[in-house]
Scaffold this motif. Structure first.
Motif, PDB file in Angstrom:
ATOM      1  N   ILE A 181      -3.367   5.351  -8.126  1.00 44.30           N
ATOM      2  CA  ILE A 181      -3.459   4.130  -7.416  1.00 44.30           C
ATOM      3  C   ILE A 181      -4.566   2.887  -7.836  1.00 44.30           C
ATOM      4  O   ILE A 181      -4.211   2.102  -8.016  1.00 44.30           O
ATOM      5  CB  ILE A 181      -4.201   4.742  -6.353  1.00 44.30           C
ATOM      6  CG1 ILE A 181      -3.393   4.898  -5.622  1.00 44.30           C
ATOM      7  CG2 ILE A 181      -5.024   3.127  -5.322  1.00 44.30           C
ATOM      8  CD1 ILE A 181      -4.183   5.823  -4.043  1.00 44.30           C
ATOM      9  N   TRP A 182      -5.638   2.799  -9.049  1.00 41.82           N
ATOM     10  CA  TRP A 182      -6.170   1.530  -9.778  1.00 41.82           C
ATOM     11  C   TRP A 182      -5.322   1.501 -10.185  1.00 41.82           C
ATOM     12  O   TRP A 182      -5.788   0.286 -10.459  1.00 41.82           O
ATOM     13  CB  TRP A 182      -7.927   2.666  -9.801  1.00 41.82           C
ATOM     14  CG  TRP A 182      -8.509   2.656  -7.969  1.00 41.82           C
ATOM     15  CD1 TRP A 182      -8.314   3.871  -7.439  1.00 41.82           C
ATOM     16  CD2 TRP A 182      -9.380   1.787  -7.419  1.00 41.82           C
ATOM     17  NE1 TRP A 182      -9.286   3.675  -6.302  1.00 41.82           N
ATOM     18  CE2 TRP A 182      -9.845   2.220  -6.389  1.00 41.82           C
ATOM     19  CE3 TRP A 182      -9.441  -0.150  -8.250  1.00 41.82           C
ATOM     20  CZ2 TRP A 182     -10.262   0.807  -5.762  1.00 41.82           C
ATOM     21  CZ3 TRP A 182      -9.599  -0.209  -6.901  1.00 41.82           C
ATOM     22  CH2 TRP A 182     -10.676   0.093  -5.751  1.00 41.82           C
ATOM     23  N   SER A 205      -6.047   8.757  -7.305  1.00 40.10           N
ATOM     24  CA  SER A 205      -7.300   7.986  -6.904  1.00 40.10           C
ATOM     25  C   SER A 205      -6.758   7.220  -9.043  1.00 40.10           C
ATOM     26  O   SER A 205      -6.679   5.519  -9.003  1.00 40.10           O
ATOM     27  CB  SER A 205      -8.361   7.709  -7.234  1.00 40.10           C
ATOM     28  OG  SER A 205      -8.675   8.701  -6.478  1.00 40.10           O
ATOM     29  N   ALA A 259      -3.160   2.681   1.155  1.00 41.78           N
ATOM     30  CA  ALA A 259      -2.454   4.114   0.591  1.00 41.78           C
ATOM     31  C   ALA A 259      -3.832   4.564   0.509  1.00 41.78           C
ATOM     32  O   ALA A 259      -3.016   5.813   0.698  1.00 41.78           O
ATOM     33  CB  ALA A 259      -2.994   3.751  -1.181  1.00 41.78           C
ATOM     34  N   TYR A 260      -4.870   4.542   0.245  1.00 35.83           N
ATOM     35  CA  TYR A 260      -6.391   5.673   1.189  1.00 35.83           C
ATOM     36  C   TYR A 260      -5.966   6.408   2.580  1.00 35.83           C
ATOM     37  O   TYR A 260      -5.701   7.531   2.944  1.00 35.83           O
ATOM     38  CB  TYR A 260      -7.618   5.436   0.953  1.00 35.83           C
ATOM     39  CG  TYR A 260      -7.948   5.657  -0.688  1.00 35.83           C
ATOM     40  CD1 TYR A 260      -7.731   7.029  -1.531  1.00 35.83           C
ATOM     41  CD2 TYR A 260      -7.765   4.948  -1.869  1.00 35.83           C
ATOM     42  CE1 TYR A 260      -7.640   7.168  -2.704  1.00 35.83           C
ATOM     43  CE2 TYR A 260      -8.351   4.633  -2.981  1.00 35.83           C
ATOM     44  CZ  TYR A 260      -7.959   5.950  -3.752  1.00 35.83           C
ATOM     45  OH  TYR A 260      -8.493   6.047  -5.303  1.00 35.83           O
ATOM     46  N   GLY A 270       0.970  -1.283   0.068  1.00 41.58           N
ATOM     47  CA  GLY A 270       0.358   0.082   0.296  1.00 41.58           C
ATOM     48  C   GLY A 270       1.075   1.171  -0.293  1.00 41.58           C
ATOM     49  O   GLY A 270       0.785   2.474  -0.449  1.00 41.58           O
ATOM     50  N   ALA A 313      -3.022  -0.371  -9.145  1.00 42.89           N
ATOM     51  CA  ALA A 313      -2.716  -2.075  -8.024  1.00 42.89           C
ATOM     52  C   ALA A 313      -4.012  -3.230  -9.477  1.00 42.89           C
ATOM     53  O   ALA A 313      -3.294  -3.917  -8.992  1.00 42.89           O
ATOM     54  CB  ALA A 313      -4.093  -1.534  -7.712  1.00 42.89           C
ATOM     55  N   MET A 334       2.254   1.490  -3.295  1.00 40.22           N
ATOM     56  CA  MET A 334       1.127   2.293  -4.092  1.00 40.22           C
ATOM     57  C   MET A 334       0.693   4.200  -3.906  1.00 40.22           C
ATOM     58  O   MET A 334       0.883   4.221  -5.062  1.00 40.22           O
ATOM     59  CB  MET A 334      -0.576   1.763  -3.770  1.00 40.22           C
ATOM     60  CG  MET A 334      -1.378   1.657  -4.520  1.00 40.22           C
ATOM     61  SD  MET A 334      -2.183   0.606  -3.910  1.00 40.22           S
ATOM     62  CE  MET A 334      -1.755  -1.053  -4.134  1.00 40.22           C
ATOM     63  N   TYR A 335       0.817   4.686  -2.698  1.00 40.84           N
ATOM     64  CA  TYR A 335       0.219   5.278  -2.851  1.00 40.84           C
ATOM     65  C   TYR A 335       1.993   6.198  -3.187  1.00 40.84           C
ATOM     66  O   TYR A 335       1.871   7.652  -3.546  1.00 40.84           O
ATOM     67  CB  TYR A 335       0.183   5.700  -0.892  1.00 40.84           C
ATOM     68  CG  TYR A 335       0.144   7.411  -0.593  1.00 40.84           C
ATOM     69  CD1 TYR A 335      -1.234   8.270  -0.921  1.00 40.84           C
ATOM     70  CD2 TYR A 335       0.756   7.752  -0.315  1.00 40.84           C
ATOM     71  CE1 TYR A 335      -1.227   9.355  -0.937  1.00 40.84           C
ATOM     72  CE2 TYR A 335       0.546   9.759  -0.243  1.00 40.84           C
ATOM     73  CZ  TYR A 335       0.115  10.194   0.128  1.00 40.84           C
ATOM     74  OH  TYR A 335      -0.003  11.016   0.242  1.00 40.84           O
ATOM     75  N   SER A 368      -4.336  -3.379   0.321  1.00 45.84           N
ATOM     76  CA  SER A 368      -3.573  -2.287  -0.123  1.00 45.84           C
ATOM     77  C   SER A 368      -3.740  -1.407  -0.372  1.00 45.84           C
ATOM     78  O   SER A 368      -3.213   0.165  -0.075  1.00 45.84           O
ATOM     79  CB  SER A 368      -2.066  -3.163  -1.678  1.00 45.84           C
ATOM     80  OG  SER A 368      -1.769  -4.037  -0.827  1.00 45.84           O
ATOM     81  N   ILE A 369      -4.671  -1.102  -1.497  1.00 50.15           N
ATOM     82  CA  ILE A 369      -5.489  -0.041  -2.012  1.00 50.15           C
ATOM     83  C   ILE A 369      -5.780   1.033  -0.697  1.00 50.15           C
ATOM     84  O   ILE A 369      -5.652   2.022  -0.187  1.00 50.15           O
ATOM     85  CB  ILE A 369      -6.947  -0.396  -2.906  1.00 50.15           C
ATOM     86  CG1 ILE A 369      -5.717  -0.673  -4.208  1.00 50.15           C
ATOM     87  CG2 ILE A 369      -7.443   0.780  -3.207  1.00 50.15           C
ATOM     88  CD1 ILE A 369      -7.061  -1.721  -5.028  1.00 50.15           C
TER      89      ILE A 369
END
Lengths: 574, 75
Positions: free
Chosen positions: A169-170, A166, A420-421, A147, A173, A150-151, A416-417
């Motif tokens: 991230i998406w 976003s 990340a948020y 995560g 991911a 990802m961030y 993980s997403i």
């Protein structure tokens, strides 16, 4: 690590159509690979260990590449700007001896025990308790780190290119989830090898053109000395005689014993994320050679990480010709718009126009995605074998475990997403995740190395040693985090020590505590019968011949070559 | 067996490495040549050395070597 708190001030550049084409080509190839290798990923050994059929070169490149993420690249380029060549220690003494030790001493035990994971080895040697502690902490760490990667990728793309957080991230991911779910470790390894080549293709031009601009290494050193008013930035050892003599605030004992021995050996020999790559080797000799090949390439990495940081000290200028000073993230303002962590993007933009810029950005994206894939593939292995298969469903079919591996990859990416948020709303979480890693690595090395080298170590000794080392590391971290300068001076043995030194000495103390508790508890508990230690411990295990017939085929020969080059490099840049 | 991609597969991992490098070389080299000969070089430091063209050429050679050396059906 400083890169974990990336804060950029402005959008640095934008991509031309040719740059976007290069990026799209990369995504297309990565997804294609996932679908291509799915047909060879049907059994658990194929999904989790890539069928144990990788050559030494593939396993070795993947081994070093799993650690060569974009967070490391950007963070250590910034550290080189901040601390000079001292940052190189994290690539040389902080990696090479440990990688060679893994290849020559430890790999035979990991390999011949046929374990699927490091927690799996702990189960064979010390029982379920040690495996459970290790597996739970590792699964948690890998998913959090995925995560964080990802961030960090989303943040870097946002500030360099202005991309929506976003969106990054998406897209990252989903791409990683697709290719790891389809191809498991095999997909991850292929992409790591691709990423290794891409990182060199995208980043090597920076030091090459930078050295041309600076007029060579000697002129670069002279310019740095002129700009910063000191020659300390281009030496590795001469300033380590006292904590106050160098900008890192460390002493050579911390570098040699804390970094070079405990932290480095802990990471490179017991972190399953990297060890898993070597376990995929197709025979014992390949398994021994893979870390040695990885070490040889690791020694070259400072060229694309440390040199750009040093070059920035010499060549980065303001429009009026004055020296451009980069600052810490907290000090970024109108007069100082860039932080240390922006060194690599700034240097990339300085030398690379359309096309080459796309290549550099693709290398960074590949590094971030490979970081996510590495963590998620290791997570799915440890979850399936050491948690689900060990404690929840012990007697499922092989097909069921492969399905669990695929599903845990998807679930892992979703967690993980979420991480990340979470990090996006509280950046300090990234520092805590990094600190969490440091709690487990040093004691785990103490437990594993005693387990492999000391027959008398018992199951109770291994479990309590691991627990005591981990708890003491957490205790010391809390003490220095909330105890101020006095606490730091006690842990790092000097009032002049800085936070970087705290990590090294805390690792050293927690390792010593782990080893001491393991030894004491082992001596007061019943020894494990030697017959049960076969294949797990030196002295109780006949090491099988690795099949090398000539000098050129012997791993020990190449390990000696690498260590000689390592010593020469340290002397040259002393 | 194709190295790294599994038993029975035709494409080796090194073929992918070479293929991607070759693709990038084939994108960068003509673009670099166009920028060089039409004086459209980006305003980067040392752009007079035409790094896009030369780097693209190097990647093409590296990529072509690996693509041919590990092409499907060989060995």
């Amino acid at each position: 690590m400083t890169a974990l708190t990336l804060i950029f001030s402005t959008q640095l550049t934008h991509l031309a159509p040719i740059d976007i084409l290069i990026l799209v080509l990369y995504f297309a190839v990565v997804i294609f690979i996932g679908f291509y290798v799915k047909g060879s990923t049907n059994t658990s050994e194929e999904f989790f260990l890539a069928g144990r059929e990788m050559s030494a070169w593939v396993a070795g490149l993947s081994f070093v590449s799993a650690n060569l993420g974009s967070l490391e690249l950007m963070g250590w380029a910034g550290a080189a700007y901040q601390y000079g060549m001292l940052a190189t220690h994290w690539y040389w003494i902080g990696a090479i001896p440990a990688m060679l030790f893994l290849g020559i001493v430890m790999m035979p035990f990991y390999y011949i025990s046929k374990t699927h994971s490091v927690p799996g080895y702990l189960q064979l040697r010390f029982g379920e308790g040690a495996r459970c502690v290790s597996a739970v902490s590792f699964a948690l760490m890998t998913i959090l780190m995925s995560g964080v990667n990802m961030y960090a990728m989303a943040l870097v793309m946002n500030v360099i290119l202005g991309w929506n957080i976003s969106f990054s991230i998406w897209v990252g991911a989903i791409t990683v989830a697709v290719y790891v779910m389809l191809g498991g470790l095999r997909s991850a390894i292929i992409n790591e090898v691709l990423q290794f080549v891409l990182i060199w293709a995208g980043a090597a031009l920076i030091p090459i053109l930078g050295l041309v601009e600076a007029g060579g290494w000697s002129n670069l050193k002279a310019q740095i000395a002129h700009n910063v008013g000191s020659t300390d930035y281009t030496h590795m050892w001469t300033t380590l005689g006292h904590f106050r003599d160098n900008p890192m605030g460390v002493h050579w004992t911390g570098i040699v014993f804390g970094l070079g021995f405990v932290v480095s050996f802990g990471y490179w020999t017991t972190d399953f994320l990297v060890v898993q790559r070597v376990l995929s080797a197709n025979n014992l000799r390949a398994a021994k050679m893979a870390p040695i090949i990885g070490a040889a390439f690791k020694m070259a990495v400072p060229f694309i990480v440390i040199v750009p940081g040093l070059l920035a000290l010499a060549v980065l200028k303001n429009p009026d010709g004055s020296i451009l000073h980069l600052v810490g993230e907290n000090a970024v303002n109108a007069q100082h718009p860039y932080s240390y962590n922006e060194v690599l993007p700034l240097m990339l933009i300085r030398y690379c126009g359309p096309g080459l810029l796309g290549l550099g950005i693709t290398a960074l994206v590949a590094g971030f995605m490979s970081g996510m894939a590495g963590n998620v593939s290791a997570f799915s292995t440890v979850w399936t074998y050491d948690l689900y298969g060990a404690f929840i469903n012990k007697k499922a079919s092989d097909k069921h475990y492969v399905a669990m591996g695929r599903w845990s990859t998807v679930i892992g990416m979703l967690v993980s997403i979420g991480t990340a948020y979470l990090v996006a709303h509280a950046a300090s979480i990234m520092d805590y995740v990094q600190a969490l890693f440091s709690f487990f690595i040093a004691p785990l090395f103490g437990t594993v190395v005693l387990g492999m080298l000391w027959k008398r170590a018992t199951k109770a000794g291994g479990f309590w040693g691991l627990l005591a080392g981990t708890v003491s590391s957490i205790g010391m971290w809390l003490y220095t985090t909330y105890g101020g300068a006095a606490a730091l001076s006690r842990i790092a043995l000097s009032a002049d020590a800085r936070p970087m030194a705290e990590n090294l000495y805390r690792a050293l103390w927690s390792w010593i505590i782990c080893v001491a508790v393991t030894v004491v508890v082992s001596y007061v508990t019943k020894p494990t019968p030697e017959a049960q230690l076969a294949g797990l411990v030196y002295g109780a295990t006949p090491i099988p011949d690795d099949g090398a017939t000539t000098l050129w085929q012997k791993p020990i020969f190449w390990a000696v070559v690498v260590i000689i080059v390592f010593f020469i490099l340290n002397i040259v840049f002393f | 067996m194709a190295e790294g991609t599994g038993r029975g597969e035709a494409l080796s991992i090194w073929f992918f490495v070479g293929g991607l490098a070759l693709l990038y070389g084939l994108v960068l080299t003509p673009y670099g040549a166009w920028a060089w000969f039409t004086h459209h070089e980006a305003p980067t430091v040392l752009n007079q050395l035409h790094p896009t063209f030369w780097w693209g050429l190097l990647m093409s050679i590296f990529g072509a070597f690996y693509t041919i050396r590990f092409r499907p059906g060989k060995g």
